[in-house]
Design an enzyme around this catalytic site. Structure first.
Site, PDB file in Angstrom:
ATOM      1  N   ALA A   1       9.059  -7.257  31.021  1.00  0.00           N
ATOM      2  CA  ALA A   1       7.728  -7.869  31.045  1.00  0.00           C
ATOM      3  C   ALA A   1       7.348  -8.062  29.584  1.00  0.00           C
ATOM      4  CB  ALA A   1       6.745  -6.945  31.744  1.00  0.00           C
TER       5      ALA A   1
ATOM      6  N   ASN B   1       1.171 -11.271  30.422  1.00  0.00           N
ATOM      7  CA  ASN B   1      -0.177 -11.372  29.846  1.00  0.00           C
ATOM      8  C   ASN B   1      -0.128 -12.257  28.602  1.00  0.00           C
ATOM      9  OD1 ASN B   1       1.325  -8.747  28.891  1.00  0.00           O
ATOM     10  ND2 ASN B   1      -0.031  -9.301  27.209  1.00  0.00           N
TER      11      ASN B   1
ATOM     12  N   HIS C   1      -1.692  -1.744  30.849  1.00  0.00           N
ATOM     13  CA  HIS C   1      -0.416  -1.656  31.558  1.00  0.00           C
ATOM     14  C   HIS C   1      -0.587  -2.066  33.024  1.00  0.00           C
ATOM     15  CE1 HIS C   1       3.717  -0.509  32.154  1.00  0.00           C
ATOM     16  NE2 HIS C   1       3.401   0.347  33.105  1.00  0.00           N
TER      17      HIS C   1
ATOM     18  N   HIS D   1      12.525   3.932  27.260  1.00  0.00           N
ATOM     19  CA  HIS D   1      11.995   3.222  26.100  1.00  0.00           C
ATOM     20  C   HIS D   1      11.987   4.100  24.858  1.00  0.00           C
ATOM     21  CE1 HIS D   1      10.318   0.977  29.531  1.00  0.00           C
ATOM     22  NE2 HIS D   1      10.337  -0.069  28.720  1.00  0.00           N
TER      23      HIS D   1
ATOM     24  N   HIS E   1       8.311   2.148  37.105  1.00  0.00           N
ATOM     25  CA  HIS E   1       9.765   2.329  36.970  1.00  0.00           C
ATOM     26  C   HIS E   1      10.232   3.440  37.910  1.00  0.00           C
ATOM     27  CE1 HIS E   1       9.248   0.888  32.599  1.00  0.00           C
ATOM     28  NE2 HIS E   1       9.531  -0.117  33.390  1.00  0.00           N
TER      29      HIS E   1
ATOM     30  N   SER F   1       9.766  -3.580  33.623  1.00  0.00           N
ATOM     31  CA  SER F   1       8.492  -3.155  34.222  1.00  0.00           C
ATOM     32  C   SER F   1       8.081  -4.044  35.389  1.00  0.00           C
ATOM     33  CB  SER F   1       7.360  -3.229  33.195  1.00  0.00           C
ATOM     34  OG  SER F   1       7.603  -2.358  32.155  1.00  0.00           O
TER      35      SER F   1
ATOM     36  N   MET G   1       8.378  -4.355  24.217  1.00  0.00           N
ATOM     37  CA  MET G   1       8.768  -3.069  23.609  1.00  0.00           C
ATOM     38  C   MET G   1      10.144  -2.600  24.080  1.00  0.00           C
ATOM     39  SD  MET G   1       5.139  -1.182  24.241  1.00  0.00           S
ATOM     40  CE  MET G   1       3.574  -2.042  23.960  1.00  0.00           C
ATOM     41  N   SER G   2      10.983  -3.532  24.504  1.00  0.00           N
ATOM     42  CA  SER G   2      12.290  -3.107  25.034  1.00  0.00           C
ATOM     43  C   SER G   2      13.347  -4.155  24.722  1.00  0.00           C
ATOM     44  CB  SER G   2      12.178  -2.930  26.555  1.00  0.00           C
ATOM     45  OG  SER G   2      11.962  -4.185  27.176  1.00  0.00           O
TER      46      SER G   2
ATOM     47  N   TYR H   1       9.590   4.192  22.788  1.00  0.00           N
ATOM     48  CA  TYR H   1       8.248   4.768  22.597  1.00  0.00           C
ATOM     49  C   TYR H   1       8.036   6.057  23.375  1.00  0.00           C
ATOM     50  CZ  TYR H   1       7.102   2.245  26.956  1.00  0.00           C
ATOM     51  OH  TYR H   1       7.105   1.771  28.240  1.00  0.00           O
ATOM     52  N   GLU H   2       8.929   6.346  24.320  1.00  0.00           N
ATOM     53  CA  GLU H   2       8.800   7.602  25.066  1.00  0.00           C
ATOM     54  C   GLU H   2       9.273   8.788  24.223  1.00  0.00           C
ATOM     55  OE1 GLU H   2       9.892   7.014  29.558  1.00  0.00           O
ATOM     56  OE2 GLU H   2      10.861   5.435  28.415  1.00  0.00           O
TER      57      GLU H   2
END
Ligand code: HPA
Length: 266
Positions: A107, A229, A241, A77, A55, A25, A205-206, A79-80
């Protein structure tokens, strides 16, 4: 796979990459600076489109610092709604194209309270908290063994090399354990506390699915997180995001010079 490889080879003048980079990201810009061939994922047979903000969604081939590199500008991802097999397919494609070393970037939120937004962190190990594993299912013995060893996924020599490169560029670099959740919701403060107790320094998340598959295929892995963050509960700020993208933007030039230096030294 044959269709995928044939399409890529035909459209890249039979480019044989030795190094793969998956750009996370906000970090995809690196591939804009070096681009000999660019294939949108949507044009490649059996690839899926990437549609998360920040992306781009293309496979970029370039000779950088004398090294032949293939880059994913944007990743897919879990989550997609894609399956683990779908999101790790590009790693298998890279292996088939000839890649030996894979640089994974992302990230991530800081679980470690001494980390600051826009810090870079070399991944020393990971914790898979995604609730599944990309190797579940029938095993393809031509790619790797059923029960792969995971004792040194992120190779010590590559960690040392990345550290040396950071020192040379006067970049303060962190090292730590990456903790992967499925997302897409960010974590609760209680979950971040748990991650810290379990030994995590950063959360995202990746990366972990790709690392598991790359290790299984025999690729050497280097992982670099851009701390975008403070994780949930570490600061009073709410997570968004757009903050992730804004902060990675601040780290971008350091990130790009570090990757370039690493490619020179590999
Ligand atoms: N949590 C999970 N994934 C992330 C974060 C976070 O705080 N920051 C960037 N990706």
């Amino acid at each position: 796979m044959e269709d995928t490889i044939n399409y890529i080879k035909t459209n890249t003048d039979n480019f044989v990459p030795e190094i793969g980079i998956i750009l996370g990201s906000g970090l995809g810009e690196f591939a804009d600076d070096y681009c000999d061939f660019a294939l949108p994922y949507s044009d490649i047979p059996n690839f899926i489109k990437s549609n998360v903000k920040g992306h781009k969604g293309r496979l970029v081939f370039a000779q950088i610092a004398g090294k032949k590199v293939v880059m994913m500008q944007g990743r897919n991802h879990f989550y997609e709604g894609h399956s683990m097999a779908e999101i790790t397919y590009p790693v298998k494609v890279m292996k088939k194209l000839g890649v030996k070393i894979l640089i994974l970037t992302n990230a991530a939120g800081a679980v470690n309270e001494s980390f600051r937004p826009a810090d870079l962190m070399i991944i020393t190990d990971h914790i898979n908290f995604m609730g599944t594993n990309p190797l579940i299912g029938p095993n393809d013995e031509t790619l790797g063994e059923r029960f792969p060893d995971m004792s040194e996924i992120y190779k010590k020599d590559l960690i040392k090399l990345a550290q040396k490169c950071a020192e040379k560029l006067c970049i303060d670099i962190q090292k730590g354990v990456y903790f992967a959740t499925s997302g897409p919701s960010y974590e609760t403060p209680a979950e971040i506390n748990m991650a810290r107790i379990l030994g995590a320094d950063a959360v995202g998340m990746s990366t972990v699915p790709e690392a598991i598959v790359a290790n299984y295929c025999g690729l050497k892995i280097l992982g670099i997180s851009c701390i975008s963050n403070a994780a949930s509960g570490v600061s009073d700020l709410k997570l968004s995001h757009s903050e992730v993208i804004e902060t990675t933007d601040k780290a971008k030039s350091r990130f790009k010079s570090l990757i370039l230096e690493i490619l020179k030294e590999l």
